[in-house]
Scaffold this motif. Structure first.
Motif, PDB file in Angstrom:
ATOM      1  N   ALA A 104      17.927  -6.860  36.189  1.00 50.46           N
ATOM      2  CA  ALA A 104      18.759  -5.926  35.680  1.00 50.46           C
ATOM      3  C   ALA A 104      19.206  -6.247  34.325  1.00 50.46           C
ATOM      4  O   ALA A 104      19.270  -5.469  33.312  1.00 50.46           O
ATOM      5  N   LEU A 105      19.248  -7.526  33.998  1.00 49.94           N
ATOM      6  CA  LEU A 105      19.687  -8.038  32.614  1.00 49.94           C
ATOM      7  C   LEU A 105      18.371  -8.076  31.567  1.00 49.94           C
ATOM      8  O   LEU A 105      18.647  -7.970  30.428  1.00 49.94           O
ATOM      9  N   PHE A 106      17.370  -8.569  32.127  1.00 52.44           N
ATOM     10  CA  PHE A 106      16.203  -9.010  31.252  1.00 52.44           C
ATOM     11  C   PHE A 106      14.823  -7.994  31.178  1.00 52.44           C
ATOM     12  O   PHE A 106      14.034  -8.572  30.439  1.00 52.44           O
ATOM     13  N   ARG A 107      14.897  -7.101  31.963  1.00 54.88           N
ATOM     14  CA  ARG A 107      13.803  -6.233  31.887  1.00 54.88           C
ATOM     15  C   ARG A 107      13.844  -5.772  30.343  1.00 54.88           C
ATOM     16  O   ARG A 107      14.997  -5.026  29.984  1.00 54.88           O
ATOM     17  N   GLY A 108      12.728  -5.407  29.781  1.00 58.54           N
ATOM     18  CA  GLY A 108      12.831  -4.626  28.112  1.00 58.54           C
ATOM     19  C   GLY A 108      13.295  -5.689  27.145  1.00 58.54           C
ATOM     20  O   GLY A 108      13.496  -5.140  26.008  1.00 58.54           O
ATOM     21  N   GLN A 109      13.524  -7.037  27.725  1.00 59.37           N
ATOM     22  CA  GLN A 109      14.190  -7.682  26.634  1.00 59.37           C
ATOM     23  C   GLN A 109      12.927  -8.633  26.135  1.00 59.37           C
ATOM     24  O   GLN A 109      11.894  -8.796  26.734  1.00 59.37           O
ATOM     25  N   CYS A 110      13.215  -9.269  25.324  1.00 60.06           N
ATOM     26  CA  CYS A 110      12.218 -10.263  24.377  1.00 60.06           C
ATOM     27  C   CYS A 110      12.924 -11.620  24.286  1.00 60.06           C
ATOM     28  O   CYS A 110      13.489 -11.760  23.125  1.00 60.06           O
ATOM     29  N   LEU A 111      13.097 -12.232  25.466  1.00 65.94           N
ATOM     30  CA  LEU A 111      13.712 -13.698  25.069  1.00 65.94           C
ATOM     31  C   LEU A 111      12.922 -14.767  25.551  1.00 65.94           C
ATOM     32  O   LEU A 111      11.729 -14.456  26.279  1.00 65.94           O
ATOM     33  N   ARG A 112      13.304 -16.044  25.270  1.00 70.52           N
ATOM     34  CA  ARG A 112      12.719 -17.164  26.041  1.00 70.52           C
ATOM     35  C   ARG A 112      13.845 -17.497  27.089  1.00 70.52           C
ATOM     36  O   ARG A 112      15.036 -17.900  26.723  1.00 70.52           O
ATOM     37  N   LEU A 113      13.719 -17.500  28.481  1.00 73.44           N
ATOM     38  CA  LEU A 113      14.325 -17.639  29.528  1.00 73.44           C
ATOM     39  C   LEU A 113      14.148 -19.022  30.077  1.00 73.44           C
ATOM     40  O   LEU A 113      12.821 -19.549  30.499  1.00 73.44           O
ATOM     41  N   MET A 114      15.230 -19.743  30.423  1.00 69.74           N
ATOM     42  CA  MET A 114      15.290 -20.774  31.385  1.00 69.74           C
ATOM     43  C   MET A 114      16.088 -20.375  32.241  1.00 69.74           C
ATOM     44  O   MET A 114      17.317 -19.853  32.168  1.00 69.74           O
ATOM     45  N   VAL A 115      15.717 -20.787  33.562  1.00 71.53           N
ATOM     46  CA  VAL A 115      16.568 -20.340  34.711  1.00 71.53           C
ATOM     47  C   VAL A 115      16.883 -21.668  35.560  1.00 71.53           C
ATOM     48  O   VAL A 115      16.065 -22.314  35.844  1.00 71.53           O
ATOM     49  N   GLY A 116      18.008 -21.946  36.019  1.00 70.38           N
ATOM     50  CA  GLY A 116      18.255 -23.247  36.760  1.00 70.38           C
ATOM     51  C   GLY A 116      19.831 -23.101  37.669  1.00 70.38           C
ATOM     52  O   GLY A 116      20.375 -21.947  37.575  1.00 70.38           O
ATOM     53  N   GLY A 117      20.123 -24.251  38.079  1.00 71.75           N
ATOM     54  CA  GLY A 117      21.222 -24.137  38.926  1.00 71.75           C
ATOM     55  C   GLY A 117      21.126 -25.507  39.793  1.00 71.75           C
ATOM     56  O   GLY A 117      20.208 -26.211  39.801  1.00 71.75           O
ATOM     57  N   HIS A 118      22.451 -25.823  40.271  1.00 70.64           N
ATOM     58  CA  HIS A 118      22.471 -27.127  41.082  1.00 70.64           C
ATOM     59  C   HIS A 118      22.876 -26.722  42.296  1.00 70.64           C
ATOM     60  O   HIS A 118      23.290 -25.606  42.806  1.00 70.64           O
ATOM     61  N   SER A 119      22.315 -27.450  43.421  1.00 71.56           N
ATOM     62  CA  SER A 119      22.522 -27.166  44.820  1.00 71.56           C
ATOM     63  C   SER A 119      22.011 -25.794  45.164  1.00 71.56           C
ATOM     64  O   SER A 119      20.828 -25.381  45.005  1.00 71.56           O
ATOM     65  N   LYS A 120      22.660 -24.951  46.191  1.00 73.24           N
ATOM     66  CA  LYS A 120      21.970 -23.649  46.296  1.00 73.24           C
ATOM     67  C   LYS A 120      21.807 -22.774  45.252  1.00 73.24           C
ATOM     68  O   LYS A 120      20.817 -22.015  45.023  1.00 73.24           O
ATOM     69  N   GLY A 121      22.226 -23.108  43.994  1.00 69.97           N
ATOM     70  CA  GLY A 121      22.018 -22.598  42.570  1.00 69.97           C
ATOM     71  C   GLY A 121      20.706 -22.678  42.033  1.00 69.97           C
ATOM     72  O   GLY A 121      19.985 -21.852  41.672  1.00 69.97           O
ATOM     73  N   GLY A 122      20.134 -23.974  42.510  1.00 71.35           N
ATOM     74  CA  GLY A 122      18.687 -24.259  42.097  1.00 71.35           C
ATOM     75  C   GLY A 122      17.747 -23.689  43.153  1.00 71.35           C
ATOM     76  O   GLY A 122      16.682 -23.057  42.673  1.00 71.35           O
ATOM     77  N   ASN A 123      18.022 -23.395  44.214  1.00 69.50           N
ATOM     78  CA  ASN A 123      17.384 -22.748  45.339  1.00 69.50           C
ATOM     79  C   ASN A 123      17.295 -21.141  44.653  1.00 69.50           C
ATOM     80  O   ASN A 123      16.290 -20.661  44.720  1.00 69.50           O
ATOM     81  N   PHE A 124      18.359 -20.653  44.234  1.00 72.45           N
ATOM     82  CA  PHE A 124      18.665 -19.268  43.920  1.00 72.45           C
ATOM     83  C   PHE A 124      17.548 -19.109  42.432  1.00 72.45           C
ATOM     84  O   PHE A 124      16.938 -18.003  42.096  1.00 72.45           O
ATOM     85  N   ALA A 125      17.532 -20.222  41.652  1.00 69.37           N
ATOM     86  CA  ALA A 125      16.874 -20.061  40.494  1.00 69.37           C
ATOM     87  C   ALA A 125      15.333 -19.870  40.617  1.00 69.37           C
ATOM     88  O   ALA A 125      14.478 -19.142  39.982  1.00 69.37           O
ATOM     89  N   VAL A 126      15.108 -20.743  41.609  1.00 64.24           N
ATOM     90  CA  VAL A 126      13.319 -20.625  41.897  1.00 64.24           C
ATOM     91  C   VAL A 126      13.083 -19.371  42.636  1.00 64.24           C
ATOM     92  O   VAL A 126      12.052 -18.739  42.436  1.00 64.24           O
ATOM     93  N   TYR A 127      13.969 -18.927  43.636  1.00 65.07           N
ATOM     94  CA  TYR A 127      13.629 -17.716  44.297  1.00 65.07           C
ATOM     95  C   TYR A 127      13.300 -16.533  43.231  1.00 65.07           C
ATOM     96  O   TYR A 127      12.733 -15.781  43.322  1.00 65.07           O
ATOM     97  N   ALA A 128      14.692 -16.463  42.514  1.00 64.32           N
ATOM     98  CA  ALA A 128      14.578 -15.448  41.432  1.00 64.32           C
ATOM     99  C   ALA A 128      13.518 -15.103  40.643  1.00 64.32           C
ATOM    100  O   ALA A 128      12.853 -14.324  40.380  1.00 64.32           O
ATOM    101  N   SER A 129      13.183 -16.412  40.176  1.00 65.32           N
ATOM    102  CA  SER A 129      12.016 -16.658  39.403  1.00 65.32           C
ATOM    103  C   SER A 129      10.762 -16.082  39.802  1.00 65.32           C
ATOM    104  O   SER A 129       9.598 -15.551  39.096  1.00 65.32           O
ATOM    105  N   ALA A 130      10.606 -16.534  40.988  1.00 68.46           N
ATOM    106  CA  ALA A 130       9.185 -16.037  41.829  1.00 68.46           C
ATOM    107  C   ALA A 130       9.165 -14.608  42.016  1.00 68.46           C
ATOM    108  O   ALA A 130       8.013 -13.989  41.888  1.00 68.46           O
ATOM    109  N   PHE A 131      10.395 -14.013  42.396  1.00 68.54           N
ATOM    110  CA  PHE A 131      10.190 -12.840  42.942  1.00 68.54           C
ATOM    111  C   PHE A 131      10.864 -11.571  42.167  1.00 68.54           C
ATOM    112  O   PHE A 131      11.162 -10.412  42.380  1.00 68.54           O
ATOM    113  N   CYS A 132      10.923 -11.824  40.634  1.00 66.83           N
ATOM    114  CA  CYS A 132      11.619 -11.071  39.561  1.00 66.83           C
ATOM    115  C   CYS A 132      10.495 -10.158  39.383  1.00 66.83           C
ATOM    116  O   CYS A 132       9.288 -10.409  39.632  1.00 66.83           O
ATOM    117  N   ALA A 133      10.683  -9.267  38.721  1.00 63.25           N
ATOM    118  CA  ALA A 133       9.717  -8.242  37.765  1.00 63.25           C
ATOM    119  C   ALA A 133       8.869  -9.106  36.949  1.00 63.25           C
ATOM    120  O   ALA A 133       9.116  -9.941  36.407  1.00 63.25           O
TER     121      ALA A 133
END
Length: 397
Positions: free
Chosen positions: A186-215
């Motif tokens: 929702a936030l980064f489609r159509g954008q031109c950024l350099r993204l890093m995605v991360g988190g601690h604990s379950k947030g790290g799990n979310f970061a990996v999952y979202a990065s794998a299955f995003c557009a």
């Protein structure tokens, strides 16, 4: 040795132009994501952001230091990281945006995320995790694009948040993981950024999952994915093409006595770092040891961590999906039957908690009661073996 706060005190005057964004910087932002920025940082879709200094001032208009220190969660000291951040030259241009925090008990979902905007021309160290000063570093130069770090919060004090953690043992996609994917799309489609995605604990799990299955157009903007003592996934996820494609971008860092980051499957090599504290207390990012611009590498994981990993994997392998669901639903039905919404509330009356657990178990059909006793008995035996292993090795080594 030092932790992330002392790292900021000692090296906060070094801008990214002289020393690229590194794994320690990642942990700082993952820790900051535990701060309650509700009503302070603009929400997703607003197109607005605020400076770190503005967020700092607004936060302390709403909260006192005594109030923060009185909390009992392991992450309650996270807001104090801002004290060190605002005094640093390194993060002087940091801006905060897209804050969301949702707890949905009906869906067993706890989700929170925030976007940190680091500015332009921010180089990134692609291999700067555990290791000494001579550790090889590959630098991704900065460019004209805005560099953003999306941080997913780990599990908070809510009972529903911990239930979602347990649901990872049988669900291929939890509601929180779905929200993490939607946040990126929702936030980064159509954008031109350099993204890093991360988190601690379950947030790290979310970061990996979202990065794998995003557009795919969002995934192409992601240059680094950080999971800090984050649990893994079911094999169906790690064996998927989407996961395999992002795997080279994942940096997984765990403390030497990790009991969370070793759960389930990640299929990646962990950077193992030294941490203070005993047992589960090493899950606290403030306990991780830093030297210079990198974490202090541990020689190996502790015997306790290895025993816990073997025990939990064996236990889960012996349980069918239906058995896992029975165990989780019964346990959390008992937790929530008394009206508590957080673990702080839950353990205020331990006698009532025990009574609720016994009552919920007694309400099950006889066959399920027997199955639950068997599973609890095996779980207790695993716990005892882990404790014995820890005691023999001094719990840390």
């Amino acid at each position: 040795m030092a932790n992330i706060n002392e790292y900021l005190d000692w090296r906060g005057d070094v801008p990214f132009s002289l020393d690229p964004f590194n794994d320690v910087d990642n942990l700082i932002l993952s820790e900051l994501a535990y701060t309650d920025f509700e009503g302070i940082v603009p929400p997703p879709g607003s197109g607005e952001s605020i400076s770190l200094r503005e967020a700092y001032a607004a936060f302390y208009q709403r909260h006192t230091r005594a109030e923060i220190e009185a909390e009992t969660t392991f992450y309650h000291m996270a807001p104090f990281v801002m004290d060190h951040l605002i005094a640093s030259r390194r993060f002087q241009n940091l801006r905060l945006a897209n804050y969301v925090n949702v707890i949905d008990e009906a869906k067993d979902a706890q989700f929170s995320a925030i976007t940190f905007l680091l500015g332009r021309e921010v180089p990134i160290a692609l291999d700067c995790g555990a290791g000494d000063a001579a550790h090889a570093r590959i630098q991704l130069p900065g460019d004209e694009r805005e560099t953003a770090y999306v941080a997913y919060r780990g599990t908070d004090d809510s009972i529903v948040g911990w239930k979602e953690d347990m649901n990872l043992s049988y669900q291929l996609r939890t509601p929180g993981q779905q929200s993490a994917v939607h946040y990126l799309d929702a936030l980064f489609r159509g954008q031109c950024l350099r993204l890093m995605v991360g988190g601690h604990s379950k947030g790290g799990n979310f970061a990996v999952y979202a990065s794998a299955f995003c557009a795919s157009e969002v995934r192409r903007q992601i240059c680094r994915i950080y999971t800090n003592d984050g649990p893994g996934f079911l094999p169906e996820i790690t064996e998927s093409t989407a996961y395999q494609q992002i795997q080279p971008k994942i940096v997984s860092t765990i403390p030497e006595n990790s009991l969370i980051g070793i759960l389930l499957t990640s299929d990646i090599d962990h950077h193992v770092v030294q941490a203070t504290g005993m047992g589960i207390m090493q899950h606290d990012p403030l306990s991780w040891q830093v030297y210079g611009n990198h974490f202090v590498e541990a020689e190996k994981r502790t015997a306790t961590s290895l025993a816990a990993e073997r025990g939990m994997r064996t236990w889960l392998e012996e349980l069918s999906i239906d058995q896992r669901i029975l165990f989780i639903e019964t346990l959390f039905d008992a937790f929530q039957s008394g009206g508590a919404h957080t673990f702080t509330e839950l353990f205020e009356d331990k006698a009532r908690l025990i009574a609720d657990m016994l009552r919920v178990a007694a309400s099950l059909p006889k066959e399920e009661q027997q199955e639950l006793r068997r599973m609890l008995g095996e779980f207790a035996r695993i716990g005892a073996r882990v404790l014995i292993t820890g005691a023999k090795s001094g719990f840390k080594r």
